[in-house]
Motif scaffolding. Structure first.
Motif, short mmCIF file in Angstrom:
data_model
loop_
_atom_site.label_atom_id
_atom_site.label_comp_id
_atom_site.label_asym_id
_atom_site.label_seq_id
_atom_site.Cartn_x
_atom_site.Cartn_y
_atom_site.Cartn_z
N GLN A 1 -3.03 -6.74 9.07
CA GLN A 1 -3.54 -8.05 8.66
C GLN A 1 -2.81 -8.61 7.46
O GLN A 1 -3.03 -9.74 7.06
CB GLN A 1 -5.05 -7.96 8.41
CG GLN A 1 -5.76 -7.78 9.74
CD GLN A 1 -7.24 -7.56 9.59
OE1 GLN A 1 -7.84 -8.03 8.63
NE2 GLN A 1 -7.83 -6.85 10.52
N GLN A 2 -1.98 -7.77 6.84
CA GLN A 2 -1.19 -8.32 5.73
C GLN A 2 0.29 -8.23 6.08
O GLN A 2 1.13 -8.08 5.21
CB GLN A 2 -1.49 -7.56 4.44
CG GLN A 2 -2.92 -7.69 3.99
CD GLN A 2 -3.16 -7.02 2.65
OE1 GLN A 2 -2.28 -6.99 1.79
NE2 GLN A 2 -4.35 -6.49 2.45
N GLU A 3 0.57 -8.30 7.36
CA GLU A 3 1.94 -8.23 7.84
C GLU A 3 2.80 -9.26 7.11
O GLU A 3 2.33 -10.32 6.74
CB GLU A 3 1.87 -8.51 9.35
CG GLU A 3 3.04 -9.11 9.98
CD GLU A 3 2.76 -9.39 11.49
OE1 GLU A 3 2.22 -8.53 12.20
OE2 GLU A 3 3.09 -10.51 11.93
N PRO B 1 10.31 -4.34 6.48
CA PRO B 1 9.90 -4.81 5.15
C PRO B 1 8.56 -4.20 4.74
O PRO B 1 7.61 -4.21 5.52
CB PRO B 1 9.80 -6.31 5.32
CG PRO B 1 10.73 -6.63 6.46
CD PRO B 1 10.64 -5.44 7.37
N GLY B 2 8.52 -3.65 3.58
CA GLY B 2 7.26 -3.08 3.07
C GLY B 2 7.00 -1.66 3.51
O GLY B 2 6.04 -1.05 3.06
N TYR C 1 0.88 -1.17 0.00
CA TYR C 1 0.00 0.00 0.00
C TYR C 1 0.91 1.21 0.00
O TYR C 1 1.83 1.29 0.81
CB TYR C 1 -0.87 0.01 1.26
CG TYR C 1 -2.08 0.92 1.19
CD1 TYR C 1 -3.34 0.39 0.90
CD2 TYR C 1 -1.97 2.29 1.43
CE1 TYR C 1 -4.46 1.22 0.83
CE2 TYR C 1 -3.09 3.11 1.36
CZ TYR C 1 -4.33 2.56 1.07
OH TYR C 1 -5.44 3.37 1.01
N PHE C 2 0.66 2.12 -0.94
CA PHE C 2 1.57 3.26 -1.04
C PHE C 2 0.76 4.55 -1.03
O PHE C 2 -0.12 4.76 -1.85
CB PHE C 2 2.39 3.14 -2.32
CG PHE C 2 3.32 4.32 -2.55
CD1 PHE C 2 4.14 4.79 -1.54
CD2 PHE C 2 3.36 4.95 -3.78
CE1 PHE C 2 4.99 5.88 -1.75
CE2 PHE C 2 4.22 6.03 -4.00
CZ PHE C 2 5.02 6.49 -2.97
N ARG D 1 5.39 -4.21 8.22
CA ARG D 1 4.03 -3.69 8.04
C ARG D 1 4.05 -2.98 6.70
O ARG D 1 4.56 -1.86 6.59
CB ARG D 1 3.70 -2.72 9.16
CG ARG D 1 3.97 -3.30 10.54
CD ARG D 1 2.81 -3.11 11.46
NE ARG D 1 3.00 -3.84 12.69
CZ ARG D 1 2.59 -5.09 12.89
NH1 ARG D 1 1.97 -5.74 11.92
NH2 ARG D 1 2.79 -5.68 14.04
N PRO D 2 3.52 -3.63 5.66
CA PRO D 2 3.82 -3.19 4.29
C PRO D 2 3.03 -1.98 3.81
O PRO D 2 2.51 -1.97 2.69
CB PRO D 2 3.50 -4.44 3.46
CG PRO D 2 2.48 -5.18 4.25
CD PRO D 2 2.73 -4.87 5.71
N VAL D 3 2.95 -0.97 4.66
CA VAL D 3 2.36 0.30 4.23
C VAL D 3 3.51 1.28 4.08
O VAL D 3 4.31 1.42 4.99
CB VAL D 3 1.41 0.83 5.32
CG1 VAL D 3 0.98 2.25 4.99
CG2 VAL D 3 0.22 -0.08 5.46
#
Ligand SMILES: Nc1nc2c(c(=O)[nH]1)N[C@H]1C(S)=C(S)[C@@H](COP(=O)(O)OP(=O)(O)OC[C@H]3O[C@@H](n4cnc5c(=O)[nH]c(N)nc54)[C@H](O)[C@@H]3O)O[C@H]1N2
Ligand SMILES: Nc1nc2c(c(=O)[nH]1)N[C@H]1C(S)=C(S)[C@@H](COP(=O)(O)OP(=O)(O)OC[C@H]3O[C@@H](n4cnc5c(=O)[nH]c(N)nc54)[C@H](O)[C@@H]3O)O[C@H]1N2
Ligand code: SF4
Ligand code: SF4
Ligand code: SF4
Ligand code: SF4
Ligand code: SF4
Ligand SMILES: [Mo]
Lengths: 252, 315, 958
Positions: free
Chosen positions: C364-366, C423-424, C179-180, C387-389
């Protein structure tokens, strides 16, 4: 010659992804740069530092708005020769300077025989032919014919200059006549389309449409946001409620 | 489309020349015109002069006129090439015919055959010229069945007006010649009116949505052109004329190209002689001016589909 | 028939070039690697270097147009001395010897008398470690580069909060992010990598949200475009924070481990300790340990700090965790989505949804990478949680007078989601992270400045308390730009935009020599161009001399600034010189690798020009500056810049370039100078990359192995971990000073301002101009964007690029235009509180209805850049700069602050408010104002009419 080859060995062309093109003009300038010293040399610039600067560019980037209001889109739109299968630009040429190569379908102008009558540019619906005023001949995208087969370039570089340069990766090059090629597959998957199909030029180049947008991706409700315990006497403030949660979390 | 003066001059001048050549040949073959040296000389000089002048001027807009000989090679696919080839072919029978007419003062036997060939090639050449435009799918105002007959009948009419002037100048005035000219003018007028009616009512089938493929998102509007300064395409194909202006010019064409010459010619029927010569001369000038405006408008009214990428919504 | 009738045979394998040389692009500051193909000594083709870490082979439009920059007719050709009035463009050619002697004479006098009277400011250059070092040796406090008008808000907000920053010091983990969220970016310093990344994100279906008043460029391809009203991002981000708190979606573990959330803040109004960290006897911050239920060192092992509660300290004072203050602020109604919807132009529903999406992806998408690493406490972890934000922000945030706080808020949003250097998430690029803030204080206090002596330390740094300010005993600024004074305490990049104005007003003091390099200060990099020109040309009534007596300037081209200088030192093009993109400055590192690079001459100059760096080193030697001249007065670097690059040592073993150092030519970072170093760089493609091992790639603020390595190679001066500062104690120290505490306190007239804006927690306030002008009079925002195919002013001389952007229009919302009775392509008057300009409009849908915008720096002054004075750039082009005031409206005592962020001094370009009205008097189709045409010096030959570049190369047909 300007009668078209009955069939071409390959159908080399470009696939342009409008979903990720940011309109940066990298492909256009890189094209100008490669070709001004390449097969189309030169791509002259008239009145280069004056008030009417112009000259042939074989690839140009438009931008459009589609749809209204916030639901609308801004779409950047590169435009170059589509190397059509039924290109009238070739058949109208009186000299044979304009031709479609039988081996790979690339449409080219022979700068040594073109008389600069401009008729081919009239016959092209896509504005892909540009007259070079100072050279007196017609110029157009060569699909970088002097790169893609060039033994003097490393294998990886044997793609059109615009494809090499494109920072977003919005341009793909390949054989659209081969259903198993990557470009054919992506066209199939993304429903690539023809420009002005009603004219029947049957462009080889395809455009990939901007993807439809799934704006709302919050389907999965995030954790939290349980209704606060109702306590008529002492309704917690937002801050208390938050720290109540934080406390519980940290105690676990 | 940008009205290029060399092309306007070429098509109108050679059109009138072929029209005149056609009439000279047919009428000569039928023995309706005197096979007389000076008349022949004047007739062929004017006809071939207009044709050659036109053809020559058409090379002015070439980037490499010195290579124009190459343009004869692609007759199998290119109307421009065909026109070139036919134009050259026309010189052969018409040249022979001219020799017969001027030198031998005859239009019979072999010269008669030459006359018919001249007539045929004149028609074919003008038809090819017209087809250069009519074959362009990119320009709906040209890509239709009316453009070739308009070209043909305008060539005939302007040629006929010239012929009348010529005949009057040589004192060989004939009412039927006037009638032919008037008929050609009226036929051309009818075609032209039909053509304009077609322009006014034609549906605009090519749209910016189809040019960009973005219909699914709604109506499409240009935001930025690729370059801020006009480029070759804008200069060559972006020429657009205001409806009002175009209608005014159509009225000029109507009067100058058709009504004035027809009326002047009709006057000749009543008042031949010296006045007739002046009237015929005036008719030549009117029709020439008129047809130049007509040709200018043919370009100015024509919209190239590439303009869909540059702000035009439908063409 | 003839050959024309058959398909011609063509040579599909022409020889592209005789020679290919690698170097680094400089058509902008992104610093991509390029391969320059040369044929018969001329440039045939420039392409991206596929091996280069920055661009990996891609090349932007500007980079591809390098040929036209190299052969530009605007190139200066020889040193020049002004002969006419300033601005006339009349110069005479002089020799380099004359030029350098003159400069030495002017500068030498200043240095002997009062080094402050030299103001040395450099613009878009990439040699700040050299120019800064030179200025230190010279001894003037007046040095900075362009950062103050560029993005110092981003740099400082990041460095004080995270020890790294957006801008050039970090980037999203493109590979892993899901998510960016991007704020206010049109083009970016790292524009090629960003474009490449966006292409990939879109390809794999990662959601990309762009917050931007304008929907063009990157925003056009965003999955969601939020057309925010300019200057209100702080409200939007505040509301996102509000939502995350309200829905209990924050990474508490991250907060406790890596931030000062649990550190206790003294609550003792009126006392000099109010708002400071509670500390133990050793000065260690305290927390309340939940496990042992007692006060403890906040960073002790095994403590679990409480995040809420009130605790009594041994002093009897009450203290609360920093986080509690933060939560209170952002859970207040001010930051609820409903409260900000109207001001931001973003519906409350949308804000709630975006917050939910952020939370959903983060928690939730860790993602976990199976890489073990050890934290600073020695604790081993067998995986890395991500936490891929990810987020990015630039000048849409930066160029507002509330940008520092807004940027801090964005960092806090990232922190709450636990997505810093994971990461992310957002990742640091070495040498970052540094301490929060970096342990470097500005030099230039009164005592630091002595005639003929070096300054004693670097000019730019990070104040943490009022004692660090560069002010005199009365609180007056010590620097000509008033950086690090009460006007702009955290001005870590200086305020280049104020130099000319202040020098003309002789406020705080007059200067003798203004020395500038690579900044078009009389035009597009100044606010209020007409007044700037007045300052450059203004004369002293008594003496008849210019108020700014001497101006020395180095440019490579005939820009608008050249005619205003007295002595011109013509530079080479970027393809003709050595450059060093150094770790000491702004290197080209990637999150996974430390990297630096060089530029080298690929063609020889055909004019009498010299690289500015060589000139500066030469001047240094002539002036006898330590570090440039030996004791006997001879030059220390007789080999010029390459000599300096290879042999200069900032500290023992640390020089401009990191790689191939040491006796065995194999050290990275620290090692003795290596005479073959530059050769090594060239062999390697003019760059060097040091890959960071897998276990050191994340959590580098606390990653022991990374920190140890960073100390070893000289990137860090301490092995202490970095704690992210949600609460910024240094700000509180300034605030306390404004309350009258401490030895260094602001003069009364500055106090209110310091009290308000030195809030240790971020908050939103309306941008100054918006707050100061009436909304009825100036209802619209006016902003600029960078066009991707143009670099500020220097692209217009480029025959190719100027065809793409030859003039600019003012873009306005279709609906708003209709209300104002304005049609597409109409001419309008645009008025601000200082003036008005006339421009042509273009209507569009994808713009915030309260906003008008245009492309930046397209308008040119007639006669400059060797363009035809009738060129569209000057006849139709325009600058918004004419409307932007460099000063804020008068305060009660008539003092005028600069139009800048009150914390950092960042120029507030995008605060501009305007009124638009249809212009009727526009028959001539010319934009206004039109300035007097500047003349072309005889030394610059006239531009050719037509170009046929490349004709000599093309012989493909056979
Ligand atoms: N309205 C408005 N104004 C703005 C901005 C905005 O967004 N809106 N942005 C601001 C920002 S962030 C910036 S960074 C500034 C940029 O503004 P400037 O720093 O002024 O940047 P440029 O105009 O690109 O170039 C500066 C000068 O460098 C010269 N130059 C180019 N190459 C060389 C070289 O190789 N050697 C030497 N010696 N000189 C060279 C150019 O000729 C030019 O005169 O503008 C600021 N101004
Ligand atoms: N091609 C090219 N590249 C460049 C440069 C160049 O001149 N040309 N310049 C370089 C330099 S010096 C710099 S500093 C960087 C700057 O790179 P960017 O930060 O991308 O610079 P801007 O073009 O100023 O973009 C600012 C964006 O913020 C938006 N904006 C304005 N106000 C607001 C606001 O209040 N909120 C939000 N969310 N958005 C807002 C504008 O619409 C614009 O899209 O680019 C560098 N790269
Ligand atoms: S795009 Fe135009 S130039 Fe290219 S092949 Fe098709 S018709 Fe011809
Ligand atoms: S311009 Fe050249 S290529 Fe085009 S039709 Fe004419 S001769 Fe053929
Ligand atoms: S394929 Fe080559 S010639 Fe064609 S647009 Fe791309 S770069 Fe230009
Ligand atoms: S280079 Fe790529 S992203 Fe840029 S305009 Fe061309 S296709 Fe679009
Ligand atoms: S982004 Fe473009 S101009 Fe900037 S360095 Fe890279 S290639 Fe050069
Ligand atoms: Mo900047």
């Amino acid at each position: 010659m300007t009668t078209l080859p009955p069939a071409t060995g390959k159908k080399l062309g470009l696939v342009i992804d409008l979903d990720i093109c940011v309109g940066c003009h990298a492909c256009a300038v890189s094209c100008k740069e490669w070709n001004t010293g390449g097969y189309s040399a030169p791509l002259s610039d008239i009145d280069a530092y004056g008030n009417d600067p112009h000259g042939p560019w074989l690839n140009r980037i438009h931008s459009f708005e589609a749809g209204d209001g916030t639901g609308g889109r801004t779409v950047h739109f590169p435009r170059s020769c589509l190397h059509c299968e039924e290109p009238d630009c070739v058949t109208v040429c009186p000299t044979g300077a304009s031709y479609k190569r039988s081996e790979d379908g690339i449409v080219l102008v022979n700068p040594d025989t073109c008389i600069g009558c401009k008729l081919c540019s009239w016959a092209c619906p896509y504005g892909a032919r540009e007259y070079d005023q100072s050279h007196g001949v017609m110029k157009k995208c060569t699909l970088c014919v002097d790169r893609i087969y060039n033994d003097n370039l490393p294998e990886a570089d044997r793609v059109p200059a615009c494809v090499m340069a494109c920072p977003t990766g919005a341009r793909h090059f390949g054989d659209l006549g081969d259903p198993d090629s990557i470009v054919s597959k992506v066209v199939k998957e993304r429903e690539g389309y023809d420009l002005l199909p009603e004219l029947g030029y049957r462009p080889v180049n395809k455009y990939l449409p901007p993807r439809t947008r799934e704006v709302d991706r919050s389907h999965a409700k995030p954790a939290g946001e349980r209704p606060a315990q109702i306590d008529a006497v002492h309704a917690p403030t937002a801050v208390e409620k938050f720290f109540g949660w934080a406390d519980r979390m940290l105690s676990d | 489309m940008h009205p290029a003066y060399s092309v306007i001059f070429f098509t109108t001048s050679s059109g009138a020349g072929y029209g005149l050549l056609f009439l000279l040949a047919i009428l000569g073959a039928l023995g309706l015109l005197p096979a007389e040296r000076w008349f022949g000389l004047a007739g062929f000089a004017i006809a071939l002069g207009l044709i050659s002048g036109g053809l020559l001027s058409s090379t002015f807009h070439l980037g490499h006129p010195e290579r124009s000989w190459r343009a004869f090679s692609q007759w199998r696919s290119s109307w421009l090439s065909r026109e070139g080839v036919l134009a050259v072919f026309t010189y052969v029978p018409s040249g022979v015919l001219a020799i017969g007419w001027i030198y031998f003062e005859t239009t019979s036997s072999v010269w008669n055959l030459m006359a018919w060939l001249t007539a045929f090639f004149s028609v074919a050449t003008v038809y090819s010229t017209a087809m250069i435009y009519a074959s362009l799918k990119t320009i709906p105002q040209w890509h239709n069945g009316l453009v070739p007959p308009v070209f043909l009948f305008l060539a005939l009419a302007t040629g006929a007006v010239l012929l009348n002037f010529l005949m009057l100048a040589f004192g060989i005035w004939q009412a039927w010649a006037v009638m032919i000219a008037i008929a050609a003018l009226l036929a051309a007028l009818a075609l032209k009116l039909k053509y304009w009616a077609f322009l006014n009512t034609r549906s605009r089938e090519h749209t910016v949505e189809s040019a960009t493929g973005l219909k699914q998102f709604g109506n499409v509007r240009p935001l930025d052109p690729p370059h801020t300064a006009p480029n070759y395409l804008n200069k060559e194909m972006g020429y657009a004329i205001a409806r009002r202006h175009s209608e005014r010019l159509r009225r000029h064409v109507l009067t100058l190209c058709f009504i004035t010459p027809a009326l002047l010619l009709a006057l000749i029927l009543v008042l031949p002689g010296m006045f007739g010569l002046f009237a015929a001369g005036a008719a030549v000038i009117a029709s020439a001016t008129g047809v130049v405006i007509e040709r200018w408008l043919l370009f100015a009214d024509a919209e190239h589909v590439v303009n869909l990428y540059y702000g035009r919504e439908a063409i | 028939m003839t050959a024309a009738n058959s398909q011609p045979t063509i040579d599909t394998s022409p020889l592209v070039s005789d020679e290919v040389k690698t170097t680094t692009c400089y058509m902008c500051a992104c610093r991509c690697g390029i391969k320059v193909h040369l044929k018969n000594g001329k440039i045939r083709y420039i392409e991206g270097n596929p091996d280069h870490p920055v661009n990996k082979g891609i090349l932007c439009g500007k980079g591809s147009a390098g040929i036209m920059q190299q052969y530009s007719p605007a190139r200066l050709t020889a040193p020049m001395l002004r002969t006419g009035d300033r601005g006339s463009g009349e110069f005479k050619e002089i020799s380099w010897d004359e030029a350098l002697e003159l400069a030495t004479k002017w500068l030498g006098k200043v240095r002997e008398n009062d080094p402050r009277r030299l103001a040395f400011f450099t613009g878009r250059d990439q040699s700040q470690s050299l120019t800064g070092f030179w200025a230190i040796q010279f001894g003037t406090p007046n040095f900075a580069a362009h950062g103050g008008f560029c993005s110092v808000n981003m740099a400082t907000a990041g460095l004080y909060t995270l020890g790294g920053s957006f801008w050039e010091f970090g980037e999203p983990d493109w590979e892993h992010t899901k998510y960016f969220l991007m704020f206010g970016v049109a083009e970016e310093h790292g524009s090629n990598p960003l474009k490449a990344a966006l292409g990939k994100l879109k390809g794999r279906g990662t959601k990309f949200v762009s917050v931007n008043p304008v929907r063009t460029g990157y925003s056009a391809i965003a999955d969601e475009w939020l057309g925010i009203r300019p200057g209100t991002d702080g409200l939007l981000v505040g509301a996102l924070i509000h939502e995350l708190l309200r829905t209990e979606n924050v990474d508490l573990d991250f907060l406790i481990r890596y931030t000062n959330a649990g550190w206790l803040i003294i609550q003792d109004e009126g006392s000099p300790e109010d708002g400071l960290f509670a500390r133990d006897g050793d000065g260690q911050p305290l927390c309340f340990d939940r496990q042992n239920e007692r006060l403890a060192g906040a960073i002790d092992k095994h403590v679990v700090p409480a995040l809420s509660g009130e605790f009594t300290l041994s002093t009897g004072q009450v203290a609360v965790p920093a986080f509690q203050l933060l939560v209170k602020r952002f859970l207040s109604d001010r930051y609820s989505p409903g409260a900000v919807a109207e001001e931001t132009n973003i519906p409350a529903e949308t804000i709630r949804r975006i917050a939910a999406e952020l939370a959903q992806v983060a928690f939730q998408q860790e993602i976990t990478l199976d890489v073990s690493w050890t934290d600073w406490r020695g604790e081993k972890h067998d995986k890395i949680v991500g936490r891929p934000v990810s987020m990015h922000a630039m000048r849409g945030i930066s160029a507002h007078s509330n940008g520092f706080h807004t940027c801090r808020m964005i960092h806090i949003l990232q922190i709450l989601l636990g997505s810093i250097d994971c990461p992310g998430g957002f990742r640091f690029k070495p040498p970052y992270p540094k301490q929060t803030p970096p342990l470097l204080k500005p030099s230039g206090k009164p005592g630091d400045i002595r005639p003929s002596e070096p300054l004693g330390g670097p000019h730019l740094g990070f104040p943490t308390e009022p004692e660090d300010l560069l002010i005199d005993a009365d609180g007056n600024p010590q620097r000509i730009d008033k950086a690090f004074s009460w006007d702009a305490p955290f001005a870590s990049h200086g305020l280049m935009h104020m130099v000319i104005n202040n020098a003309f007003k002789q406020d705080p003091y007059p200067i003798d020599v203004l020395f500038m390099y690579m900044a078009n200060m009389s035009w597009n990099s100044s606010m209020n161009v007409p007044d700037t020109i007045k300052s450059l040309t203004g004369k002293d009534d008594r003496t008849g001399e210019y108020v700014i007596p001497k101006i020395i300037y180095s440019d490579a081209y005939y820009s608008e600034m050249v005619p205003y200088a007295d002595l011109i030192l013509p530079d080479t093009t970027y393809l003709e010189r050595w450059d060093c993109i150094s770790m000491l400055d702004r290197p080209i590192s990637e999150p996974n690798a430390a990297a630096d690079s060089i530029r080298r001459p690929v063609v020889q100059p055909d004019r009498n020009v010299r690289p500015f760096q060589e000139v500066l080193i030469d001047l240094g030697a002539r002036l006898g500056l330590p570090g440039f001249a030996k004791d006997d007065g001879s030059p220390l670097y007789p080999g010029g810049y390459p000599d300096y690059i290879a042999n200069h040592e900032r500290k023992p073993g640390i020089g401009p370039l990191s790689a191939w150092r040491g006796e065995f030519q194999d050290e990275w970072g620290v090692g003795t100078p290596n005479p073959n170093q530059i050769e090594k760089y060239i062999e390697n493609g003019c760059f060097a990359v040091h890959e960071i091992p897998e276990d050191q790639r994340y959590y580098r603020h606390v990653n022991k192995a990374y920190i140890d390595w960073a100390v070893k190679v000289g990137y860090r001066i301490t092995d202490k971990p970095v704690f992210f500062q949600i609460y910024l104690e240094p700000m509180q120290k300034f605030r306390l000073a404004a309350r009258g505490h401490g030895n260094v306190t602001p003069p009364a007239e500055h106090r209110e301002r310091i009290r308000t804006y030195f809030d240790p927690l971020p908050f939103w306030y309306p941008p100054f101009e918006e707050a100061m002008v009436t909304q009825d009079e100036y209802p619209m925002h006016a902003i600029t964007q960078r066009p991707m195919a143009m670099y500020h002013s220097w692209g217009s001389q480029n025959a190719w690029l100027r065809q793409i952007h030859g003039h600019n229009r003012l873009y306005i919302h279709r609906g708003r235009a209709a209300e104002l009775g304005i049609a597409d392509e109409d001419w309008v008057w645009v008025s601000s509180h200082i003036g008005r300009i006339r421009t042509q409009v273009k209507l569009m849908d994808g713009v915030n209805p309260d906003t008008v915008w245009t492309w930046n720096a397209i308008g040119k002054r007639a006669g400059s850049w060797n363009l035809d004075p009738e060129a569209a750039e000057s006849r139709q082009g325009f600058l918004l700069n004419h409307l932007i005031s460099e000063l804020l409206p008068k305060r009660g005592d008539s003092y005028r602050y600069s139009n800048s962020d009150p914390v950092t001094g960042q120029a507030a370009w995008y605060d501009l408010r305007v009124r638009i009205a249809k212009a009727v008097d526009t028959v001539d189709g010319v934009s206004l104002p039109q300035f007097e045409v500047i003349g072309r010096p005889a030394v610059v030959p006239p531009a050719p009419a037509n170009l046929r570049y490349g004709a000599e190369f093309g012989d493909a047909t056979t």
